[in-house]
Design a protein around this motif. Sequence first.
Motif, PDB file in Angstrom:
ATOM      1  N   ALA A 195       0.950  -1.222  -0.033  1.00 55.39           N
ATOM      2  CA  ALA A 195       0.188  -0.210  -0.006  1.00 55.39           C
ATOM      3  C   ALA A 195       0.836   1.230   0.001  1.00 55.39           C
ATOM      4  N   GLY A 196       2.178   1.152   0.035  1.00 55.96           N
ATOM      5  CA  GLY A 196       3.037   2.264   0.001  1.00 55.96           C
ATOM      6  C   GLY A 196       3.560   2.805   1.520  1.00 55.96           C
ATOM      7  N   VAL A 197       3.232   2.245   2.364  1.00 51.47           N
ATOM      8  CA  VAL A 197       3.408   2.639   3.760  1.00 51.47           C
ATOM      9  C   VAL A 197       4.984   2.254   3.988  1.00 51.47           C
ATOM     10  N   GLN A 198       5.564   3.284   4.747  1.00 52.77           N
ATOM     11  CA  GLN A 198       6.932   3.137   4.887  1.00 52.77           C
ATOM     12  C   GLN A 198       6.976   2.059   6.178  1.00 52.77           C
ATOM     13  N   LEU A 199       7.856   0.838   6.070  1.00 48.24           N
ATOM     14  CA  LEU A 199       7.889  -0.218   6.882  1.00 48.24           C
ATOM     15  C   LEU A 199       8.692   0.022   8.122  1.00 48.24           C
ATOM     16  N   ILE A 200       9.836   0.589   7.871  1.00 49.03           N
ATOM     17  CA  ILE A 200      10.670   0.994   9.000  1.00 49.03           C
ATOM     18  C   ILE A 200      11.088   2.616   8.833  1.00 49.03           C
ATOM     19  N   LYS A 201      10.835   3.349  10.066  1.00 40.81           N
ATOM     20  CA  LYS A 201      10.924   4.610  10.121  1.00 40.81           C
ATOM     21  C   LYS A 201      11.756   5.259  11.413  1.00 40.81           C
ATOM     22  N   PRO A 202      13.140   5.060  11.299  1.00 40.09           N
ATOM     23  CA  PRO A 202      13.931   5.628  12.179  1.00 40.09           C
ATOM     24  C   PRO A 202      13.777   6.962  12.379  1.00 40.09           C
ATOM     25  N   PRO A 203      14.140   7.518  13.676  1.00 42.65           N
ATOM     26  CA  PRO A 203      14.293   9.053  13.980  1.00 42.65           C
ATOM     27  C   PRO A 203      15.274   9.751  13.261  1.00 42.65           C
ATOM     28  N   ALA A 204      14.951  11.127  12.933  1.00 44.23           N
ATOM     29  CA  ALA A 204      16.128  11.709  12.664  1.00 44.23           C
ATOM     30  C   ALA A 204      17.254  11.604  13.509  1.00 44.23           C
ATOM     31  N   PRO A 205      18.625  11.859  13.257  1.00 39.95           N
ATOM     32  CA  PRO A 205      19.102  12.173  11.813  1.00 39.95           C
ATOM     33  C   PRO A 205      19.253  10.915  10.882  1.00 39.95           C
ATOM     34  N   HIS A 206      18.825   9.768  11.191  1.00 44.85           N
ATOM     35  CA  HIS A 206      19.046   8.666  10.278  1.00 44.85           C
ATOM     36  C   HIS A 206      18.184   8.326   9.155  1.00 44.85           C
ATOM     37  N   ASP A 207      18.587   8.684   8.168  1.00 46.86           N
ATOM     38  CA  ASP A 207      17.608   8.390   6.801  1.00 46.86           C
ATOM     39  C   ASP A 207      17.944   7.532   5.826  1.00 46.86           C
TER      40      ASP A 207
END
Length: 216
Positions: A195-207
């Motif tokens: 569905a296009g949903v991001q599976l892993i979302k680390p906090p900034a500043p890690h991109d």
Amino acid sequence: SSILPFDDVEFKVVTAEDSERLMQFLHVHYYREEPLTIGCPPPEPDAEDEAFLLSNVPHGTCLMALCGERIVGAAVAGPKMPDEAEHLFEEAARLTGTKWGRILGFLAIVERDANVFQRFNVPKALHLHALGVDATLRGRRIGERIVSALGSRGRELGYPVLTTDCTSIYSARLMERLNFQLLNTLPYSSYVDAAGVQLIKPPAPHDQVKTYVLRL
Ligand code: ACO
């Protein structure tokens, strides 16, 4: 012979007897901040993740940095063969629906895209899976020194290259200082479900994850 002197800190090859306190150290100083671990719920690592890290110990390729009796840093590394990406995709499929399965699904893409075996024409590699330094002792280049010691250990054991996937901006900078070569960069935003949903979302500043290699 397992004690490699290095200024005030000494490096020791982790043995089975050290496994429990190594894991205690990793819980406090690695998993609590490692971007993939904190980038998908729940905050704690899966048991399969911990078991995988400890499965590297018998290879004699895990190091701990000691200041007296105290662990101040650790590097968990192990052998990797040309079928690694395929193996990771299989493991991720087996563990579908779990946190570790989701992380492995991303690491499988990272491994496939970096493609170190073809690009460097090597039959095996030593792969650094986890690097952690005591949170109260950051910025003293302990991480840099432990990675250098790991390179020496890998050379001694006959590995042609040392590779690592830097999930943290801090570990990526560290590899740059040690003259590792950048193989590939993969943004966290690229790992999405159907569905296009991001599976892993680390906090900034890690991109992004940056994959590096060093010839030994
Ligand atoms: N948060 C904020 N600043 C940091 C961090 C951090 N997590 N880590 C390092 N820094 C800063 C240092 O204070 C230092 O600043 P300075 O130059 O102003 O003095 C600079 O970055 C360089 O620090 P180093 O001495 O190279 O880093 P150190 O060896 O202390 O630690 C490490 C680096 C091991 C990556 C550490 O950040 C850590 O343990 N992080 C938690 C676990 C993690 O994310 N590991 C990497 C995952 S990728 C992998 O394991 C292969």
